[in-house]
Design a protein around this motif. Structure first.
Motif, short mmCIF file in Angstrom:
data_model
loop_
_atom_site.label_atom_id
_atom_site.label_comp_id
_atom_site.label_asym_id
_atom_site.label_seq_id
_atom_site.Cartn_x
_atom_site.Cartn_y
_atom_site.Cartn_z
N SER B 47 16.85 11.60 -1.72
CA SER B 47 17.48 10.85 -2.81
C SER B 47 18.98 10.76 -2.62
O SER B 47 19.59 9.70 -2.79
CB SER B 47 17.19 11.52 -4.15
N ASP B 178 12.67 5.17 -4.88
CA ASP B 178 12.72 6.62 -4.77
C ASP B 178 11.54 7.23 -5.51
O ASP B 178 11.57 7.37 -6.72
CB ASP B 178 14.05 7.14 -5.34
N GLU B 179 10.52 7.58 -4.79
CA GLU B 179 9.29 8.14 -5.34
C GLU B 179 8.82 7.36 -6.57
O GLU B 179 8.69 7.93 -7.66
CB GLU B 179 9.48 9.62 -5.70
MG LIG Z 1 14.48 12.88 -4.75
#
Ligand SMILES: [Mg+2]
Ligand SMILES: Nc1ncnc2c1ncn2[C@@H]1O[C@H](COP(=O)(O)OP(=O)(O)OP(=O)(O)O)[C@@H](O)[C@H]1O
Lengths: 335, 285
Positions: B47, B178-179
């Motif tokens: 991230s 991001d995920e």
């Molecule tokens: Mg992350």
């Protein structure tokens, strides 16, 4: 939304009953004979005593007295002043605009500076600006109003001669009250310099009365902003490429506003209590000074009616704040 | 020319205990229309490195790179205002927690239209029309009515769809996810992944998919970067990574796939990290 408001209204009824019981009990728990207390120290003949007992209804059972009291209030009769013999409500309404005008100015002052300082302290967290404003706010929060008022008078009126010492306007000007708000009435009167004079009389009382709410609002705004600035949606706002002004001023502040509005609402009560002292310091002819005068004259019916009226106003303001809270908080509005 | 090219990116945070290096010299490049997956365990700097690209790291972060260029433009050399003209328009990002990522005080319509106003300069009517179109694209039923909903009135999956609508509103060249499915129900996860992949193909965006899930990688990505403790361990196209992983770490990640579970216990990466390569049947236990 409607259900939320109705729920809040329903809560008001027990509060109202509680307040009336307190106000009712107030005169009755004064030590000594109520008639003697009310009538002062004059020697009373037994006949006159009995007549007064009857006139005030003290010879009736206590629940009967309370019911009479409650019915009177609901029909707008808040008692009659012992010293002026005018209805308490009338005396109150004459002075109320002066207090409202001062309170509005103090609130605007506190909200503008409190919110601005709070936001800047939050975005510059840990900086000298943050530490200075929060340190000052802590000092302001614990400021004894009386001492603060006198200090300002000594410096700005006494030494610098920038502001008048007391009253609402120079004695030079005279006009009939229309709205009861000196700033508005002075404009309506069209007299040259009257508005300026009214405003200059407001400056010091506004600062004195607004100081504590300002400090409280600044601290609350700062902590609400700090909390909100760490939220995911603030990151989203920045990921949209929005300018910092919009991210902070709109996306973050709009959320921080929710607890801040609650705080502002709670400060209205503080403001009315503060007004009692502030008005005495500056001889401001509002309900605060009226209450102090009534207490020193032992005009208990005025004190009783005045307290009840003030309590009712605080209740009404809190209701408005609750509604406002729902308006700015979509999660309440839609449930 | 690569769409995004990063050389030797380092990110360090000022912490009470001194500087903390979260990203230690990552190289990364992605071509237009490519799908790149970044995998690695929690805390490996996935991230943080992408937030560095977006310019979204807090002030405590120091970002350094020999090169960080988007579409040939050096991002680190831009003024903040110039960078904001790219971020949210040509590069956009969606996050792990869709409900928390939307502002609870504004309607979904407002939040979509905002980017159209600032990046595309559309007027009110154009914005509304485009917002409805976007809501349809991301598969939200009854878009006209849904525009005036608040985030708390929608499910997590729908909020992620709204986030995707915001992200693709200005036809970005690169979308960073991001995920995007971690916080969602398993049944919804698949729908959101399919949506992302189909939008990527339809609009020819580059897509960087950060994930823990090797299954997601296999389904979506062309190429994979494996990250560990702020460093790149391995980079390969998907097929060769699954067939012949080069590093022990990747092997360990692969054997942590649910289908390699032993009994009712999932093997974890640290179980296997420094052990001999597991057999083809997987599982070091
Ligand atoms: Mg992350
Ligand atoms: N604002 C910050 N201040 C200090 N350290 C941070 C900050 N943000 C992230 N870190 C640290 O940087 C490291 C990398 O974090 P990052 O969020 O990139 O991990 P990740 O690979 O995305 O993990 P996950 O899979 O859990 O999302 C972590 O050790 C994290 O604690």
């Amino acid at each position: 939304m409607l259900r939320y408001i109705l729920g809040k209204l329903a809560l008001i009824i027990p509060t109202f009953i509680g307040i009336t019981i307190l106000a009712f009990g107030f005169v009755r728990i004064l030590p000594g004979d109520p008639v003697l207390v009310l009538a002062g120290e004059r020697g009373l003949s037994p006949e006159r005593h009995t007549a007064l007992m009857h006139q005030f209804g003290f010879d009736q059972p206590i629940w009967q007295q309370y019911l009479t009291y409650l019915t009177n209030i609901l029909s707008g009769d808040f008692g009659t002043s012992f010293s002026t013999k005018t209805p308490v409500l009338k005396d109150f309404l004459v002075r109320f605009p002066a207090t409202v005008e001062l309170a509005i100015f103090a609130m605007i002052f506190a909200v503008i500076f409190g919110v601005a300082f709070g936001i800047f302290a939050a975005i510059r967290r840990g900086s000298w600006f943050d530490q200075l404003t929060m340190g000052t706010a802590l000092a302001g929060y614990s400021m004894p109003i009386f001492w603060w008022g006198l200090l300002l008078i000594i410096v700005f009126s006494g030494m610098l001669h920038w502001t008048p010492v007391s009253g609402r306007i120079d004695l030079l000007y005279f006009f009939k009250p229309v709205t009861g708000f000196m700033t508005i009435d002075s404009l309506i009167s069209g007299q040259k310099g009257a508005f300026r004079s009214a405003v200059s009389h407001l400056i010091l009382p506004t600062i004195v009365l607004g100081t504590i709410p300002l400090a409280v609002i600044a601290r609350q705004t700062r902590s609400a902003m700090l909390e909100v600035l760490g939220e995911d949606y603030v990151r989203t706002a920045r990921a949209k490429g929005l300018a910092p002004r919009r991210v902070i001023g709109l996306h973050a502040f709009r959320n921080a506003l929710i607890p801040v509005v609650t705080t502002i609402g709670l400060q209205v009560g503080t403001l009315l209590t503060g007004a009692i002292l502030t008005e005495s310091i500056f001889s401001w002819p509002g309900i605060g000074k009226w209450m102090i005068d009534a207490i020193s004259k032992r005009d208990y019916f005025t004190v009783q009616g005045g307290l009840l009226l003030i309590a009712l106003i605080v209740m009404a303001v809190n209701l408005i704040v609750d509604v406002l809270y729902a308006v700015i908080n979509p999660r309440i509005r839609s449930n | 020319m690569p769409l995004l090219e990063i050389k030797n990116l380092t990110v360090s945070f000022d912490t009470a205990a001194g500087p903390f290096l979260a990203v230690r010299g990552i190289d990364l490049s992605i071509e237009p229309r490519e799908v790149l997956a970044i995998v690695g365990e929690s805390g490996s700097g996935k991230s943080v490195s992408m937030l560095a690209v977006m310019g979204l790291l807090p002030k405590t972060a120091t970002v350094k790179a020999d090169r960080m260029a988007f579409d040939g433009v050096d991002l680190l050399g831009l003024s903040p205002a110039a960078r904001r003209r790219i971020v949210g328009k040509d590069i956009s990002m969606i996050f792990q927690e869709p409900i928390a990522s939307l502002n609870p005080c504004f309607t979904v319509g407002f939040q979509i239209e905002e980017v159209l106003r600032f990046h595309m300069g559309m007027d009110r009517a154009q914005r509304r029309a485009r917002a409805i179109e976007l809501m349809k694209l991301v598969g939200i039923p009854d878009p006209e009515a849904r525009l005036s909903s608040f985030p708390h009135q929608m499910s997590g999956g729908q909020c992620q769809r709204v986030m995707i609508a915001i992200a693709i509103a200005c036809n970005p060249k690169l979308l960073i996810a991001d995920e995007p499915t971690t916080a969602l129900d398993v049944t919804i996860q698949k729908q959101i992944l399919d949506l992302l992949v189909s939008l990527q193909a339809k609009y020819g965006m580059g897509l960087i998919m950060i994930t823990h899930n090797m299954g997601v990688v296999a389904e979506t990505a062309d190429r994979v970067i494996v990250q560990y403790k702020g460093r790149k361990m391995e980079e390969a196209d998907v097929l060769s990574l699954f067939e012949s992983p080069k590093s022990n770490y990747t092997r360990a990640l692969l054997s942590a796939l649910p289908e390699n579970a032993v009994g009712d216990r999932l093997p974890t990466v640290s179980d296997m990290m420094f052990e001999p390569a597991p057999s083809a049947s997987g599982g070091a236990a």
